[in-house]
Scaffold this active site. Structure first.
Site, PDB file in Angstrom:
ATOM      1  N   GLY A 320      -5.996  -2.543   3.065  1.00  0.00           N
ATOM      2  CA  GLY A 320      -5.240  -3.305   4.056  1.00  0.00           C
ATOM      3  C   GLY A 320      -3.755  -3.109   3.832  1.00  0.00           C
ATOM      4  O   GLY A 320      -3.329  -2.114   3.237  1.00  0.00           O
ATOM      5  N   GLU A 321      -2.957  -4.035   4.309  1.00  0.00           N
ATOM      6  CA  GLU A 321      -1.504  -4.037   4.139  1.00  0.00           C
ATOM      7  C   GLU A 321      -0.800  -2.940   4.940  1.00  0.00           C
ATOM      8  O   GLU A 321       0.406  -2.881   4.998  1.00  0.00           O
ATOM      9  CB  GLU A 321      -1.099  -3.908   2.658  1.00  0.00           C
ATOM     10  CG  GLU A 321      -1.703  -4.960   1.754  1.00  0.00           C
ATOM     11  CD  GLU A 321      -1.369  -4.774   0.277  1.00  0.00           C
ATOM     12  OE1 GLU A 321      -0.526  -3.899  -0.048  1.00  0.00           O
ATOM     13  OE2 GLU A 321      -1.927  -5.505  -0.554  1.00  0.00           O
TER      14      GLU A 321
END
Length: 361
Positions: A320-321
């Site tokens: 993610g991120e």
């Protein structure tokens, strides 16, 4: 007034890309000293950039990555292996450049912003690139009631649009990511609602669920979507029923990027689900998106097939991120530098002959 009608009027304002600029770019690529189409993805990137920014291609030097952080009430059903306290801890680590996305953006010279759009708990310290836009302390548990009211959903979407509007003059290109607990569950519910694909293909383990947890996650999604009738809803109604504040905000960012004629880089499952909904609202939005990295979450294959898109990075990541998106920035820079600097065979010959004549003299 920023209501649903105003949102749809904005979405309808998204303009088609510049096809003439794309044609000029193709001609320029074909005259370079290389076999036709031999630079593959780099040539595709050049045409994508030309369609948005025009021809000749300009350098996209000012880069902004926006991570939206939010929590989801459906965590109460045991669909996540991570505690909700994790969200502010990881988000603050990003701000201190010790979480992965903070390390990558610092290394690559990309400005990072972290937006609290709906974390249950607060980050206690202040940071210049921490943006407070909290709609609510996490969504409702969508297994028991709809995740958001329509007003809350619209607030998160308009926040995403505003985040791009506020930065459009200062940045050439954007990317986004997310941080939150149980957001693969909300993303899977939205993907299931849009595509009605086999739930076993749609839903993955997210943060590392056990077999029992995975089965429960699928059951919760199917039952909630059937109860609310999400299959017959428009994307905004779907988002309010089973989505998350992070997804709604990213949906807004995609709309904002298209309205401001800026390229937005997409990475991973959750960001791609928000992109899918944005493209359902107006197919022109897809032309302003570049799908960069393929997540290990299985549902991402459904999205790419549905949109007829391909990614050019496949690094077995599922953090993610937006970590995969920022890794694409140097590739984009190389593509633009290539078309602007590389010579045709005739130009190379003339240049070399000039050097030979100069040497002889």
């Amino acid at each position: 007034m920023k209501d649903k009608n105003f949102l749809f009027s904005l979405i309808n304002e998204v303009k088609a890309i510049d096809n003439e600029a794309i044609k000029k770019t193709q001609i320029e690529l074909d005259r370079k000293m290389k076999p036709k189409d031999s630079l593959g993805v780099l040539e595709d990137i050049c045409k994508k950039v030309a369609g948005i920014y025009g021809y000749p291609l300009k350098k996209l030097e000012k880069k902004c990555h926006i991570v939206v952080a939010a929590d989801n009430g459906v965590i109460e059903e045991g669909v996540s292996s991570c505690p909700i306290e994790y969200t502010p801890i990881v988000s603050e680590a990003m701000l201190n450049n010790i979480a992965c996305i903070g390390i990558f953006t610092k290394t690559l010279g990309v400005d990072l912003n972290v937006v609290d759009i709906g974390m249950k708990n607060d980050i206690k310290r202040e940071y210049p690139n921490l943006i407070h836009r909290k709609v609510k302390r996490g969504t409702n548990n969508f297994y028991k009631e709809k995740a958001m009211s329509m007003e809350e959903c619209l607030q998160a979407i308009f926040t995403g649009i505003d985040l791009i509007n506020e930065r459009a003059q200062d940045y050439d290109i954007f990317s986004n990511g997310e941080m939150g607990i149980a957001n693969t569950t909300t993303s899977s519910a939205l993907l299931y609602s849009v595509t009605r694909e086999n739930i076993d293909i749609v839903v993955g383990r997210g943060g590392g669920l056990s077999d029992e947890g995975l089965s429960k996650k699928k059951k919760i999604i199917v039952e909630a979507c059937e109860r609310y009738g999400t299959f017959d809803m428009n994307p905004i109604e779907m988002m309010a029923a089973v989505g998350g504040f992070d997804l709604a905000c990213m949906l807004g960012m995609y709309i904002g990027a298209a309205l401001n004629k800026k390229l937005m880089l997409v990475d991973g499952f959750i960001s791609s689900v928000a992109a899918l909904l944005a493209c359902k609202l107006n197919k022109n939005i897809q032309d302003y998106l570049l799908f960069t990295h393929k997540s290990e979450e299985p549902g991402v294959n459904i999205i790419l097939d549905y949109l007829k898109e391909k990614t050019f990075l496949n690094m077995n990541m599922r953090l993610g991120e937006g970590t995969g998106a920022v890794l694409a920035y140097p590739i984009i820079a190389c593509a633009i530098e290539m078309i602007n600097t590389m010579k045709s065979p005739e130009e190379v010959y003339e240049l070399l002959m000039t050097k030979v004549e100069s040497f002889i003299r």
